[in-house]
Design an enzyme around this catalytic site. Sequence first.
Site, PDB file in Angstrom:
ATOM      1  N   ARG A  24       0.814  -1.220   0.000  1.00  0.00           N
ATOM      2  CA  ARG A  24       0.000   0.000   0.000  1.00  0.00           C
ATOM      3  C   ARG A  24       0.842   1.261   0.000  1.00  0.00           C
ATOM      4  O   ARG A  24       0.382   2.330  -0.378  1.00  0.00           O
ATOM      5  CB  ARG A  24      -0.921   0.024   1.220  1.00  0.00           C
ATOM      6  CG  ARG A  24      -1.882  -1.135   1.310  1.00  0.00           C
ATOM      7  CD  ARG A  24      -2.566  -1.162   2.654  1.00  0.00           C
ATOM      8  NE  ARG A  24      -1.556  -1.414   3.681  1.00  0.00           N
ATOM      9  CZ  ARG A  24      -1.740  -1.215   4.980  1.00  0.00           C
ATOM     10  NH1 ARG A  24      -2.874  -0.741   5.429  1.00  0.00           N
ATOM     11  NH2 ARG A  24      -0.778  -1.477   5.840  1.00  0.00           N
ATOM     12  N   GLN A  48       3.929  26.192  16.672  1.00  0.00           N
ATOM     13  CA  GLN A  48       3.274  26.304  15.373  1.00  0.00           C
ATOM     14  C   GLN A  48       3.824  25.257  14.407  1.00  0.00           C
ATOM     15  O   GLN A  48       5.013  24.937  14.451  1.00  0.00           O
ATOM     16  CB  GLN A  48       3.502  27.693  14.753  1.00  0.00           C
ATOM     17  CG  GLN A  48       2.831  28.809  15.483  1.00  0.00           C
ATOM     18  CD  GLN A  48       3.073  30.165  14.830  1.00  0.00           C
ATOM     19  OE1 GLN A  48       3.977  30.348  14.025  1.00  0.00           O
ATOM     20  NE2 GLN A  48       2.250  31.131  15.188  1.00  0.00           N
ATOM     21  N   ASP A  49       2.945  24.746  13.548  1.00  0.00           N
ATOM     22  CA  ASP A  49       3.337  23.866  12.449  1.00  0.00           C
ATOM     23  C   ASP A  49       3.006  24.572  11.137  1.00  0.00           C
ATOM     24  O   ASP A  49       1.963  25.216  11.026  1.00  0.00           O
ATOM     25  CB  ASP A  49       2.555  22.550  12.478  1.00  0.00           C
ATOM     26  CG  ASP A  49       3.033  21.583  13.546  1.00  0.00           C
ATOM     27  OD1 ASP A  49       3.953  21.919  14.307  1.00  0.00           O
ATOM     28  OD2 ASP A  49       2.485  20.476  13.613  1.00  0.00           O
ATOM     29  N   ARG A  60      14.802  28.416  -0.622  1.00  0.00           N
ATOM     30  CA  ARG A  60      14.173  29.137   0.492  1.00  0.00           C
ATOM     31  C   ARG A  60      15.232  29.271   1.573  1.00  0.00           C
ATOM     32  O   ARG A  60      15.653  28.304   2.171  1.00  0.00           O
ATOM     33  CB  ARG A  60      12.957  28.390   1.013  1.00  0.00           C
ATOM     34  CG  ARG A  60      11.810  28.315   0.013  1.00  0.00           C
ATOM     35  CD  ARG A  60      10.605  27.615   0.637  1.00  0.00           C
ATOM     36  NE  ARG A  60       9.550  27.402  -0.317  1.00  0.00           N
ATOM     37  CZ  ARG A  60       8.470  28.173  -0.436  1.00  0.00           C
ATOM     38  NH1 ARG A  60       8.318  29.233   0.337  1.00  0.00           N
ATOM     39  NH2 ARG A  60       7.547  27.887  -1.333  1.00  0.00           N
ATOM     40  N   HIS A 119      18.874  28.578   8.542  1.00  0.00           N
ATOM     41  CA  HIS A 119      18.370  27.387   7.856  1.00  0.00           C
ATOM     42  C   HIS A 119      17.857  27.763   6.473  1.00  0.00           C
ATOM     43  O   HIS A 119      17.302  28.834   6.276  1.00  0.00           O
ATOM     44  CB  HIS A 119      17.230  26.768   8.680  1.00  0.00           C
ATOM     45  CG  HIS A 119      16.574  25.630   7.987  1.00  0.00           C
ATOM     46  ND1 HIS A 119      15.355  25.753   7.357  1.00  0.00           N
ATOM     47  CD2 HIS A 119      16.985  24.351   7.794  1.00  0.00           C
ATOM     48  CE1 HIS A 119      15.045  24.591   6.815  1.00  0.00           C
ATOM     49  NE2 HIS A 119      16.009  23.732   7.060  1.00  0.00           N
ATOM     50  N   TYR A 132       7.451  22.225   8.905  1.00  0.00           N
ATOM     51  CA  TYR A 132       8.218  22.885   9.958  1.00  0.00           C
ATOM     52  C   TYR A 132       7.391  22.872  11.235  1.00  0.00           C
ATOM     53  O   TYR A 132       6.194  23.121  11.200  1.00  0.00           O
ATOM     54  CB  TYR A 132       8.457  24.370   9.651  1.00  0.00           C
ATOM     55  CG  TYR A 132       8.923  24.698   8.269  1.00  0.00           C
ATOM     56  CD1 TYR A 132      10.261  24.966   8.033  1.00  0.00           C
ATOM     57  CD2 TYR A 132       8.039  24.778   7.208  1.00  0.00           C
ATOM     58  CE1 TYR A 132      10.694  25.298   6.762  1.00  0.00           C
ATOM     59  CE2 TYR A 132       8.465  25.104   5.943  1.00  0.00           C
ATOM     60  CZ  TYR A 132       9.797  25.365   5.717  1.00  0.00           C
ATOM     61  OH  TYR A 132      10.220  25.694   4.474  1.00  0.00           O
ATOM     62  N   ASP A 168      14.475  36.965  -0.228  1.00  0.00           N
ATOM     63  CA  ASP A 168      15.669  36.118  -0.262  1.00  0.00           C
ATOM     64  C   ASP A 168      16.648  36.583  -1.330  1.00  0.00           C
ATOM     65  O   ASP A 168      17.856  36.571  -1.124  1.00  0.00           O
ATOM     66  CB  ASP A 168      15.284  34.658  -0.498  1.00  0.00           C
ATOM     67  CG  ASP A 168      14.659  34.012   0.728  1.00  0.00           C
ATOM     68  OD1 ASP A 168      14.706  34.613   1.824  1.00  0.00           O
ATOM     69  OD2 ASP A 168      14.104  32.904   0.594  1.00  0.00           O
TER      70      ASP A 168
END
Length: 183
Positions: A24, A48-49, A60, A119, A132, A168
């Site tokens: 599966r 937080q997620d 990123r 990061h 995250y 960025d």
Amino acid sequence: MKAIPVPAIAGAYLFEPTPYTDERGFFCRTFDREVVASVGIDPDAFAQDSVSRSARGVVRGMHLRSGAGEAKLVRCSYGEVFDVVVDLRPDSPTFRNREFFELSGRTQVTLYVPAGCAHGFQALTEPADVSYRIDRPHDPAEDVAIAFDDPELAIPWPLPASLMSARDRQAPPLSEALARISE
């Protein structure tokens, strides 16, 4: 699940799960409070997620937060990413060390990034989903970005940067970021 220290970044860990696979697909525990606590990380500290989806080649980062910083658990839930951590904690025995990881939906390995470390990642597949879990609510006023191509960091991004946010792309060099986080 087992916790594996990352020697190049003091306090960083890889949490390696044991996926159960059959015809599966797979099932895998991606967070285990007892394993996290066994290495001195408070499993209840996360607030937080979030999840991001990136196209192949997207970069990123490099990101961190000023003030108290931000610890995070990072996992590629689908696809693959080239993940980068740079220790920017002046009192750390691994200050300015950098480490590279390939995080993948196949392995579901989670990386713990201590507060004070920058990061970032680059998506190696089309798409790549990254989850995250951060240890305090996000405050945009504390966001710090570092140029992804800063020569001092010399990050060997595996692909040309195809897309990135304006923030960025315009990020300052490492020296400016260090000055900002030490304020």
